[in-house]
Design a protein around this motif. Structure first.
Motif, PDB file in Angstrom:
ATOM      1  N   SER A   1      30.821  30.581  31.782  1.00 47.50           N
ATOM      2  CA  SER A   1      30.471  30.442  30.367  1.00 47.50           C
ATOM      3  C   SER A   1      29.120  31.062  29.987  1.00 47.50           C
ATOM      4  CB  SER A   1      30.470  28.962  29.967  1.00 47.50           C
ATOM      5  OG  SER A   1      31.778  28.442  29.998  1.00 47.50           O
ATOM      6  N   THR A   2      28.376  31.575  30.965  1.00 42.79           N
ATOM      7  CA  THR A   2      27.069  32.156  30.622  1.00 42.79           C
ATOM      8  C   THR A   2      27.211  33.376  29.717  1.00 42.79           C
ATOM      9  OG1 THR A   2      27.089  33.354  32.735  1.00 42.79           O
ATOM     10  CG2 THR A   2      25.822  31.310  32.641  1.00 42.79           C
ATOM     11  N   GLU A   3      28.349  34.071  29.844  1.00 45.65           N
ATOM     12  CA  GLU A   3      28.567  35.242  28.986  1.00 45.65           C
ATOM     13  C   GLU A   3      28.974  34.835  27.565  1.00 45.65           C
ATOM     14  OE1 GLU A   3      31.043  38.144  31.204  1.00 45.65           O
ATOM     15  OE2 GLU A   3      30.086  37.312  32.983  1.00 45.65           O
TER      16      GLU A   3
ATOM     17  N   LEU B   1      37.962  38.107  49.869  1.00 53.47           N
ATOM     18  CA  LEU B   1      37.405  39.145  49.004  1.00 53.47           C
ATOM     19  C   LEU B   1      36.235  38.554  48.225  1.00 53.47           C
ATOM     20  CD1 LEU B   1      37.599  42.029  47.785  1.00 53.47           C
ATOM     21  CD2 LEU B   1      39.197  41.089  46.090  1.00 53.47           C
ATOM     22  N   VAL B   2      35.078  39.231  48.293  1.00 55.56           N
ATOM     23  CA  VAL B   2      33.889  38.794  47.553  1.00 55.56           C
ATOM     24  C   VAL B   2      33.458  39.913  46.614  1.00 55.56           C
ATOM     25  CG1 VAL B   2      31.472  38.082  47.720  1.00 55.56           C
ATOM     26  CG2 VAL B   2      33.107  37.314  49.453  1.00 55.56           C
ATOM     27  N   ILE B   3      33.327  39.582  45.326  1.00 56.31           N
ATOM     28  CA  ILE B   3      32.861  40.559  44.334  1.00 56.31           C
ATOM     29  C   ILE B   3      31.647  39.970  43.629  1.00 56.31           C
ATOM     30  CG2 ILE B   3      33.433  41.851  42.244  1.00 56.31           C
ATOM     31  CD1 ILE B   3      36.367  41.770  43.078  1.00 56.31           C
ATOM     32  N   GLN B   4      30.497  40.603  43.806  1.00 60.88           N
ATOM     33  CA  GLN B   4      29.275  40.124  43.160  1.00 60.88           C
ATOM     34  C   GLN B   4      29.039  40.928  41.885  1.00 60.88           C
ATOM     35  OE1 GLN B   4      25.998  39.984  45.926  1.00 60.88           O
ATOM     36  NE2 GLN B   4      26.869  38.282  47.064  1.00 60.88           N
ATOM     37  N   ASP B   5      29.605  40.412  40.799  1.00 61.54           N
ATOM     38  CA  ASP B   5      29.527  41.115  39.519  1.00 61.54           C
ATOM     39  C   ASP B   5      29.837  40.126  38.401  1.00 61.54           C
ATOM     40  OD1 ASP B   5      29.317  43.128  37.629  1.00 61.54           O
ATOM     41  OD2 ASP B   5      30.688  44.497  38.667  1.00 61.54           O
ATOM     42  N   SER B   6      29.780  40.597  37.169  1.00 65.55           N
ATOM     43  CA  SER B   6      30.119  39.785  36.008  1.00 65.55           C
ATOM     44  C   SER B   6      31.586  39.409  36.052  1.00 65.55           C
ATOM     45  CB  SER B   6      29.822  40.572  34.726  1.00 65.55           C
ATOM     46  OG  SER B   6      30.637  40.133  33.666  1.00 65.55           O
ATOM     47  N   ILE B   7      31.878  38.111  35.996  1.00 64.73           N
ATOM     48  CA  ILE B   7      33.259  37.662  36.085  1.00 64.73           C
ATOM     49  C   ILE B   7      34.089  38.133  34.885  1.00 64.73           C
ATOM     50  CG2 ILE B   7      32.684  35.405  35.077  1.00 64.73           C
ATOM     51  CD1 ILE B   7      34.917  34.247  36.891  1.00 64.73           C
ATOM     52  N   GLY B   8      33.441  38.187  33.714  1.00 64.61           N
ATOM     53  CA  GLY B   8      34.150  38.661  32.518  1.00 64.61           C
ATOM     54  C   GLY B   8      34.556  40.118  32.651  1.00 64.61           C
ATOM     55  N   LYS B   9      33.634  40.926  33.115  1.00 64.04           N
ATOM     56  CA  LYS B   9      33.902  42.359  33.276  1.00 64.04           C
ATOM     57  C   LYS B   9      34.995  42.594  34.308  1.00 64.04           C
ATOM     58  CE  LYS B   9      31.001  45.122  35.497  1.00 64.04           C
ATOM     59  NZ  LYS B   9      29.716  45.812  35.823  1.00 64.04           N
ATOM     60  N   VAL B  10      34.912  41.878  35.415  1.00 66.42           N
ATOM     61  CA  VAL B  10      35.887  42.049  36.499  1.00 66.42           C
ATOM     62  C   VAL B  10      37.298  41.660  36.056  1.00 66.42           C
ATOM     63  CG1 VAL B  10      36.593  41.212  38.782  1.00 66.42           C
ATOM     64  CG2 VAL B  10      34.201  41.792  38.367  1.00 66.42           C
TER      65      VAL B  10
END
Length: 243
Positions: free
Chosen positions: A25-27, A227-236
């Motif tokens: 929810s930060t975005e 699988l690890v993705i360190q990025d904006s969850i909204g963008k991903v």
């Protein structure tokens, strides 16, 4: 490569479960809990530490102080669903996502269109009288003339239906969350540092081999994830989930 792997996992499954925290929810411009100075748990300018204010005993003893903090820091009625919420709602509509399990109390998943949402920590949109259990809306709390909203039927204090420190999680919600995670083919965990228990421990019930962690920082479970993705969850999620 990570995005391609995520897309193939999602495309191949119709039994996906999402487990999310404050970072989801930060975005939507809702602060997370532990960011220095700006997080909800920053004690900057506070007479009491937030962890104390958000406890059951503090609510019962210093209700006015509780509501002063709660109304200022915990309620964001103007917040709108972001790309992550909308992508998850699309995924559910496609029949692929079976449940959203959230630690958030902001109701943004439902606002985005998700139907099966399990709220581990309750919701600001549900409130009740601690004396007669009458139900009240968020507007009733926000628009109350007094700082502490009172029941129109019996005069009792109205309490938000959110889980405070010293209170246990709702048994039904917890059991249903475990059931979905145990049976999930793909488990996507997003926007959570996975350090707050008992909620964080839920992912230990996952039995599959498609555990996906999407978070801007590292978590204690990165080493066991597939699988690890360190990025904006909204963008991903917006990039991966089609209309």
């Amino acid at each position: 490569m990570s995005m391609e792997k995520l897309k193939s996992m999602i495309d191949a499954s119709d039994n996906i479960v999402f487990f999310g925290g404050a970072g989801t929810s930060t975005e939507s411009n809702i602060p997370d809990f532990r960011t220095a100075d700006t997080g909800l748990y920053s004690s900057k300018g506070q007479k009491y530490p937030p962890e104390v204010i958000l406890s059951h005993s503090f609510f019962m003893k210093y209700t006015k102080e509780f509501y002063r903090f709660y109304k200022e820091k915990m309620i964001y009625p103007e917040a709108k669903p972001n790309l992550a919420h909308l992508a998850l709602a699309r995924l559910e509509k496609q029949g692929k996502l079976k449940a959203v399990i959230t630690q958030n109390i902001d109701g943004l998943h439902q606002m985005a269109g998700s139907k099966n949402v399990l709220e581990l920590h309750g919701s600001v949109y549900r409130n009740y009288c601690i004396k007669c259990r009458a139900s009240y809306s968020l507007d009733d709390v926000v628009n109350s003339i007094e700082m502490v909203p009172k029941c129109k039927k019996c005069g009792g204090i109205i309490k938000p239906d959110v889980v405070l420190y010293e209170e246990g999680l709702d048994t039904y919600t917890l059991e249903k969350s475990i059931e979905y995670i145990v049976n999930a083919d793909v488990l996507i965990v997003g926007g959570t540092s996975l350090v707050v228990y008992p909620a964080a421990g839920l992912i230990e019930y996952y039995r599959g081999n498609k555990l996906i962690l999407i978070n801007k920082s590292t978590t204690p479970y990165d080493h066991v994830a597939n699988l690890v993705i360190q990025d904006s969850i909204g963008k991903v999620l917006d990039c991966i989930v089609g209309e």
